[in-house]
Scaffold this active site. Structure first.
Site, PDB file in Angstrom:
ATOM      1  N   LYS A   1       0.832  -1.204   0.000  1.00 19.06           N
ATOM      2  CA  LYS A   1       0.000   0.000   0.000  1.00 19.06           C
ATOM      3  C   LYS A   1       0.869   1.257   0.000  1.00 19.06           C
ATOM      4  O   LYS A   1       0.630   2.183  -0.781  1.00 19.06           O
ATOM      5  CB  LYS A   1      -0.886  -0.041   1.251  1.00 19.06           C
ATOM      6  CG  LYS A   1      -2.015   0.919   1.232  1.00 19.06           C
ATOM      7  CD  LYS A   1      -2.745   0.848   2.571  1.00 19.06           C
ATOM      8  CE  LYS A   1      -4.014   1.638   2.500  1.00 19.06           C
ATOM      9  NZ  LYS A   1      -5.164   0.841   2.161  1.00 19.06           N
TER      10      LYS A   1
ATOM     11  N   ARG B   1      -3.247   3.115   8.999  1.00 18.23           N
ATOM     12  CA  ARG B   1      -3.576   1.788   8.458  1.00 18.23           C
ATOM     13  C   ARG B   1      -2.331   0.928   8.324  1.00 18.23           C
ATOM     14  O   ARG B   1      -1.249   1.434   8.079  1.00 18.23           O
ATOM     15  CB  ARG B   1      -4.152   1.890   7.048  1.00 18.23           C
ATOM     16  CG  ARG B   1      -5.439   2.641   6.923  1.00 18.23           C
ATOM     17  CD  ARG B   1      -5.800   2.727   5.438  1.00 18.23           C
ATOM     18  NE  ARG B   1      -6.624   3.861   5.157  1.00 18.23           N
ATOM     19  CZ  ARG B   1      -7.943   3.803   4.948  1.00 18.23           C
ATOM     20  NH1 ARG B   1      -8.571   2.660   4.964  1.00 18.23           N
ATOM     21  NH2 ARG B   1      -8.615   4.900   4.696  1.00 18.23           N
TER      22      ARG B   1
ATOM     23  N   GLY C   1      -8.188  -7.034   5.626  1.00 16.98           N
ATOM     24  CA  GLY C   1      -8.991  -7.072   6.846  1.00 16.98           C
ATOM     25  C   GLY C   1      -8.348  -7.786   8.026  1.00 16.98           C
ATOM     26  O   GLY C   1      -8.967  -7.929   9.076  1.00 16.98           O
TER      27      GLY C   1
ATOM     28  N   MET D   1      -5.447  -6.982   9.669  1.00 18.42           N
ATOM     29  CA  MET D   1      -4.816  -6.122  10.673  1.00 18.42           C
ATOM     30  C   MET D   1      -5.695  -4.898  10.925  1.00 18.42           C
ATOM     31  O   MET D   1      -6.773  -4.776  10.365  1.00 18.42           O
ATOM     32  CB  MET D   1      -3.414  -5.748  10.206  1.00 18.42           C
ATOM     33  CG  MET D   1      -2.471  -6.941  10.263  1.00 18.42           C
ATOM     34  SD  MET D   1      -0.827  -6.528   9.731  1.00 18.42           S
ATOM     35  CE  MET D   1      -1.024  -6.371   7.993  1.00 18.42           C
TER      36      MET D   1
ATOM     37  N   ARG E   1      -4.965  -1.081  -6.666  1.00 18.27           N
ATOM     38  CA  ARG E   1      -4.311  -2.389  -6.634  1.00 18.27           C
ATOM     39  C   ARG E   1      -4.777  -3.173  -7.851  1.00 18.27           C
ATOM     40  O   ARG E   1      -5.788  -2.816  -8.476  1.00 18.27           O
ATOM     41  CB  ARG E   1      -4.637  -3.151  -5.355  1.00 18.27           C
ATOM     42  CG  ARG E   1      -6.113  -3.354  -5.169  1.00 18.27           C
ATOM     43  CD  ARG E   1      -6.409  -3.977  -3.826  1.00 18.27           C
ATOM     44  NE  ARG E   1      -7.833  -3.858  -3.563  1.00 18.27           N
ATOM     45  CZ  ARG E   1      -8.386  -3.983  -2.376  1.00 18.27           C
ATOM     46  NH1 ARG E   1      -7.650  -4.223  -1.329  1.00 18.27           N
ATOM     47  NH2 ARG E   1      -9.682  -3.869  -2.233  1.00 18.27           N
TER      48      ARG E   1
ATOM     49  N   HIS F   1     -11.311 -43.404  -8.355  1.00 19.88           N
ATOM     50  CA  HIS F   1     -11.732 -43.844  -9.673  1.00 19.88           C
ATOM     51  C   HIS F   1     -12.695 -42.844 -10.289  1.00 19.88           C
ATOM     52  O   HIS F   1     -12.538 -42.407 -11.433  1.00 19.88           O
ATOM     53  CB  HIS F   1     -12.382 -45.228  -9.564  1.00 19.88           C
ATOM     54  CG  HIS F   1     -12.865 -45.749 -10.875  1.00 19.88           C
ATOM     55  ND1 HIS F   1     -14.157 -45.551 -11.315  1.00 19.88           N
ATOM     56  CD2 HIS F   1     -12.224 -46.411 -11.853  1.00 19.88           C
ATOM     57  CE1 HIS F   1     -14.285 -46.091 -12.507  1.00 19.88           C
ATOM     58  NE2 HIS F   1     -13.131 -46.622 -12.860  1.00 19.88           N
TER      59      HIS F   1
ATOM     60  N   SER G   1       6.931 -43.423 -20.230  1.00 19.26           N
ATOM     61  CA  SER G   1       5.838 -42.525 -19.882  1.00 19.26           C
ATOM     62  C   SER G   1       5.599 -42.683 -18.382  1.00 19.26           C
ATOM     63  O   SER G   1       5.235 -43.771 -17.921  1.00 19.26           O
ATOM     64  CB  SER G   1       4.582 -42.871 -20.673  1.00 19.26           C
ATOM     65  OG  SER G   1       3.539 -42.010 -20.280  1.00 19.26           O
TER      66      SER G   1
ATOM     67  N   CYS H   1       1.967 -39.230 -18.099  1.00 15.62           N
ATOM     68  CA  CYS H   1       0.541 -39.321 -18.419  1.00 15.62           C
ATOM     69  C   CYS H   1      -0.325 -39.451 -17.170  1.00 15.62           C
ATOM     70  O   CYS H   1      -1.500 -39.751 -17.258  1.00 15.62           O
ATOM     71  CB  CYS H   1       0.286 -40.483 -19.380  1.00 15.62           C
ATOM     72  SG  CYS H   1       0.730 -42.080 -18.693  1.00 15.62           S
TER      73      CYS H   1
ATOM     74  N   TYR I   1       7.078 -34.455 -23.358  1.00 17.72           N
ATOM     75  CA  TYR I   1       5.649 -34.078 -23.417  1.00 17.72           C
ATOM     76  C   TYR I   1       4.945 -34.379 -22.107  1.00 17.72           C
ATOM     77  O   TYR I   1       5.432 -35.159 -21.284  1.00 17.72           O
ATOM     78  CB  TYR I   1       4.937 -34.805 -24.579  1.00 17.72           C
ATOM     79  CG  TYR I   1       4.779 -36.287 -24.380  1.00 17.72           C
ATOM     80  CD1 TYR I   1       3.682 -36.805 -23.683  1.00 17.72           C
ATOM     81  CD2 TYR I   1       5.719 -37.184 -24.884  1.00 17.72           C
ATOM     82  CE1 TYR I   1       3.539 -38.177 -23.488  1.00 17.72           C
ATOM     83  CE2 TYR I   1       5.579 -38.550 -24.701  1.00 17.72           C
ATOM     84  CZ  TYR I   1       4.493 -39.040 -23.993  1.00 17.72           C
ATOM     85  OH  TYR I   1       4.340 -40.385 -23.783  1.00 17.72           O
TER      86      TYR I   1
HETATM   87  C1  PEP Z   1      -0.759 -43.554 -13.742  1.00 21.72           C
HETATM   88  O1  PEP Z   1      -0.605 -44.453 -12.949  1.00 21.72           O
HETATM   89  O2  PEP Z   1      -0.303 -42.407 -13.580  1.00 21.72           O
HETATM   90  C2  PEP Z   1      -1.527 -43.774 -14.970  1.00 21.72           C
HETATM   91  C3  PEP Z   1      -1.585 -42.841 -15.892  1.00 21.72           C
HETATM   92  O3  PEP Z   1      -2.222 -44.936 -15.062  1.00 21.72           O
HETATM   93  P1  PEP Z   1      -3.610 -45.209 -14.308  1.00 21.72           P
HETATM   94  O4  PEP Z   1      -4.076 -43.919 -13.735  1.00 21.72           O
HETATM   95  O5  PEP Z   1      -4.507 -45.765 -15.320  1.00 21.72           O
HETATM   96  O6  PEP Z   1      -3.186 -46.198 -13.283  1.00 21.72           O
END
Ligand code: PEP
Ligand code: MG
Length: 906
Positions: free
Chosen positions: A34, A104, A113, A115, A360, A476, A788, A855, A875
């Site tokens: 401030k 302030r 808010g 202090m 701000r 899941h 992966s 992944c 990736y």
């Molecule tokens: C993982 O285990 O990160 C994965 C991509 O496989 P799943 O979630 O199907 O076990």
């Protein structure tokens, strides 16, 4: 100031006034946000009420001294008071022309808010008369004084503010008043006397009449409020270090409540909900700042356009005070040019003179954030790179799904985890079968389950949204729902399902099957009825910004997609390939599950093969469509991964029907279910272990993959790039066995079809051993051609924490600070991340050309993506709906420290 030697008196006080500004915008550490902003605004020549900032170093000294203000502060404060008094033609403590100030807090990081603040300081029994005379409004002066006594007594002297509220309430009751506005000057005079008497009564000494005592008391109290419980908790929640301390700002008071040429208001320099470049805000005539916040009177819009839209009868500021509105607009332009972002500004008009009290960076929706970033870049205020850094990647989720209209009326009956974003409304069903049946009748349904299992996939697909009582963010239901782009609320623990009775209970609410509910996967709320929704909209600015991001990023972004529909969706969001196709999801289709079950129940290999023969054409057809949808982009297909028991019915009461469908004795089915049941299925008979024990399963899958690839390649003339992936590998030998099966199939199909296949065989890294043995897994021409990282499994196997049972543990661990964030959501960089780094390094040591991706769910989470970029992965792959997030996060990671603009942290 840190470099000053001990012998030099430190500078404790920084003035901001028209004629002198000591501070700068980059002095946030010393002056707080401030204070630094006030200095900056004063430097820009904006009409800021003059004042001064007492530095955070004084805060440190105050606590180091045992809560005593340091020597040497007083002369600096006196000099500063003199200076600001000169500017506003007033003197602190003067009876004729009293200078009044606000005191302030203001730390480096905003702690709204948390202090203390004191307004109207400098009033006493004498100066209040001066104020009355000078303003020509005794009522206003008395009202200010009684507010000051109340605030000061509460904050500085520790007198409970309820005492003052009671006095006022009693007075109003006795006199038959309902509103404060009914009190006369004399009434306020009486109230002031009662307030002062109450202070004497509480403290045994009178309310301080000495304005100097008032000022230093207030300064000390505001510094002291750095250590109040509220502020400490807030700091811990927001990772603000305890040793930063706060600065204190003392500023000349300006009054928006001096009649009809006075007003107070708040404004955004652009529309914070749409991002449109238009002034947006409200004001109140003849009022003080607190009145706007308190919501006692309805504020009026600033612009004529907003007034017309709101069908407001009272005039806008634009119409009422056109010159001041123009001045305000010019100030906003200056502020934006200086801060290079949309600002949230507080202002006051005192007797037709405009004062800017605060500026701000304004909070905004995701939609506005995109629009503002793109517009600012196009207006030349920031670079495209800065624009890319301005948008918080996770906020884009808000734009990818229908959301609940912010103005919707809603009755929230439960709150669970915001497992998959977006909102959905539909009729309650309790089974996957009902979901499918109702959907086929054209109804929208919400599937409500205790928890979901792979058996429920078809029902989850059919449902508009999923609600579970148990399960965490990577349960899941959560993972599958995110993958499908279905809104999901998981772990709404207060719900009670009675499937037999067809009821869902949430406290006193009892809902029945078929009743309408809405779930909000962005907040975890469960709402009765159908809440009003907003449909997702990919605005022009969204596409523009992501295209700028793409120019910056190094990481490629793929999608996890199991169906042609998901694949097409993913491409639409810019996925550059499929990083994970979970083939098991193809098995749960009504007509296939029977063949899959036949395969599982087979005693002999020959029977198993016969069942697999039935599945083969269906798998092949799936893959053909997937390859067509991806049109030559790489597609990673994972061989069957889940434990086989997941394909068999769970509930004993479902066994008989399945046995009948399969034409096997119930006993046999029951025995097989028993055989396959495991204590820890996640650590059991799954992944490559299935292919090693039943090679014919992998054989069938490889055949389906390559036959489809050959066919689509021949038909389209574009070679299909297939990557076959072996799950849950720990040992090189495991990989070799499965690779052999896949390789044989590829060669056979090349020979049969005459097609030249473009394929690679690689492995998932989901077990710590696999990461550590990366070099061995990738070694040689016959090693894994790609890695992966399955960070969902790698997290659960590294932490020894089941992803499906983690919810109650996670809650306790986040609360007690063991986890800062859920490691299934944001990668545990120092532990699991270390394994990813080691696995990558070791794999590449054996094969520098090794392609490495991830992944797990972390592939769509910005902080994790930054880490994957830093360690040089090729990736990330995430659910289709998170592809734009990953693209933006990857760009931000690549830009990293290269920008001089603000980062997307606000
Ligand atoms: C993982 O285990 O990160 C994965 C991509 O496989 P799943 O979630 O199907 O076990
Ligand atoms: Mg896995």
């Amino acid at each position: 100031m840190a470099e000053q030697s001990a012998s030099v008196t430190p500078k404790w006080v920084y003035v901001f006034a028209a004629d002198r500004v000591d501070g700068r915008a980059d002095m946030k550490d010393l002056l707080g946000g401030k204070g630094a902003n006030l200095a900056e605004m004063a430097s820009l020549g904006l009409p800021v009420p003059p004042g001064f900032t007492i530095t955070t170093e004084v805060c440190h000294a105050y606590f180091a001294n045992g809560r005593k203000l340091p020597d040497g502060l007083t002369p600096e404060v006196e000099a500063a008071l003199q200076l600001i008094g000169n500017e506003v033609d007033a003197t602190f403590g003067d009876v004729e022309r009293p200078l009044l100030v606000s005191v302030r807090s203001g730390g480096r990081a905003s702690m709204p808010g948390m202090m203390d603040t004191i307004l109207n300081l400098g009033l006493n029994d004498e100066t209040v008369e001066g104020l009355a005379k000078r303003s020509g409004d005794r009522r206003f002066a008395y009202d200010s004084y009684r507010r000051f006594i109340q605030m000061y007594s509460d904050v500085v002297l520790g007198v409970d503010h309820g005492i003052f509220e009671d006095i006022l309430e009693n007075f109003k009751n006795l006199n038959g008043f309902t509103n404060d506005t009914e009190l006369s000057v004399e009434d306020w005079g009486d109230i002031i006397e009662s307030y002062k008497a109450a202070v004497t009564d509480q403290l045994g000494k009178p309310f301080p009449q000495d304005t100097g005592e008032q000022l230093y008391g207030a300064i000390a109290a505001v510094f002291g409020s750095w250590q109040n419980a509220r502020a400490i908790t807030y700091r811990h929640l927001h990772d603000i270090p305890d040793d930063w301390g706060t600065a204190v700002n003392v500023q000349a008071m300006v009054f928006g409540n001096q009649g009809d040429s006075s007003a107070t208001g708040v404004a955004f320099t652009r529309n914070p909900s749409t991002g449109e470049n238009e002034i947006y805000g409200e004001f109140l005539l003849n009022a003080q700042g607190e009145d706007v916040v308190a919501g006692i009177r309805t504020p009026q819009p600033l612009t004529e356009k907003a007034r017309r839209l709101a069908k407001e009868e009272n005039p806008s500021l634009q119409a009422l005070m056109p010159e001041l509105f123009a001045e305000l607009s010019a100030v906003f332009k200056k502020l934006e040019a200086r801060y290079r972002d949309m600002q949230d500004v507080e202002f006051t008009i005192e007797n037709s003179k405009l004062w800017i009290l605060q500026t701000r960076t304004g909070k905004r929706t995701a939609e506005a954030s995109l629009r503002i970033a793109v517009d600012l870049a196009q207006e030349g205020l920031i670079s495209k790179r800065d624009a890319v850094m301005r948008v918080v990647p996770a906020s884009l989720e808000q734009l990818m799904h229908p959301t609940i209209d912010p103005g919707a009326k809603k009755e929230v009956i439960a709150t669970g985890l915001p497992a998959s974003p977006g909102a959905a409304a539909g009729e309650i069903v309790f089974t996957a079968e009902d979901a499918e049946t109702e959907r086929s009748r054209g109804r929208e349904v919400i599937l409500v389950r205790l928890e979901t299992s792979p058996e429920d996939i078809h029902g989850m697909h059919a449902a508009s949204g999923i609600l579970t009582v148990r399960g965490g963010m990577t349960s899941h239901a959560a993972v599958v729902a995110r993958g499908m782009g279905r809104p999901c609320v998981s772990g709404a623990g207060i719900l009670r399902i009675d499937e037999e009775a067809g009821t869902l209970r949430a406290g006193r609410h009892v809902l029945n099957k078929g009743d309408l509910i809405t779930i909000d996967g962005g907040t975890g709320q469960v709402i009765t009825g159908r809440a009003k929704m907003r449909q997702p909209e990919l605005s022009g600015a969204f596409a523009t910004l992501i295209s700028w991001a793409d120019k910056e990023r190094r990481l490629h972004v793929r999608a996890n997609a199991d169906t042609p529909r998901d694949a097409r969706l993913a491409r639409g969001f810019g996925a550059e390939g499929i990083g994970l196709c979970r083939t098991e999801h193809m098995f749960f289709d009504q007509e296939r599950i029977l063949a899959v079950r036949e395969m599982i129940l087979a005693d002999e290999e020959a029977d198993r093969r016969r069942a697999l023969e039935k599945i083969l054409p269906m798998q092949r057809a799936d893959f053909e469509q997937l390859f067509e949808a991806m049109a030559g982009l790489p597609v990673t297909i994972r061989l069957l991964d889940p434990p086989l028991h997941e394909f068999l019915p769970k509930e004993p009461r479902d066994l008989a029907g399945v046995a009948r469908d399969l034409g096997v004795p119930l006993e046999k089915l029951r025995a097989r279910v028993n055989d396959l049941s495991e204590f820890n299925p996640m650590l059991g008979f799954r992944g490559c272990r299935l292919a090693i024990r039943f090679p014919e399963i992998a054989e069938m899958q490889a055949r389906a993959i390559f036959e489809a690839a050959a066919k689509v390649g021949q038909k389209s003339g574009v070679a299909v790039k297939v990557e076959v992936m072996v799950p849950l590998v720990a040992y090189r030998r495991e990989f070799d066995i499965v690779r052999d099966i896949v390789l044989k199939a590829a060669r056979a199909i090349e020979a049969e079809s005459g097609a030249k296949l473009d394929y690679q065989i690689g492995t998932m890294i989901e077990l710590p051993r696999a990461a550590l043995r990366g070099e061995e897994l990738a070694a040689g021409d016959d090693g894994a051609a790609f890695f992966s990282f399955g960070t969902n499994d790698l997290t659960q196997t590294s932490l020894g924490l089941s992803r499906d049972d983690a919810a109650p543990i996670l809650e306790a661990y986040v609360k007690t600070g063991v986890f800062k964030v859920d490691p299934f959501v944001s990668l545990d960089v120092s532990g699991v991340g270390e394994l990813v780094r080691i696995g990558t390094e070791r794999g590449r040591a054996a094969n520098p050309a090794l392609k490495v991706g991830i992944c797990g769910e972390h592939g769509g989470e910005a902080r994790s993506v930054a880490f994957f970029d830093a360690i040089g992965l090729d990736y990330v792959s995430c659910s289709p709906f998170r592809v734009p997030i990953a693209r933006l996060a990857a760009a931000q990671a690549a830009i990293g420290g290269k920008t001089d603009g603000q980062t997307a942290t606000d």
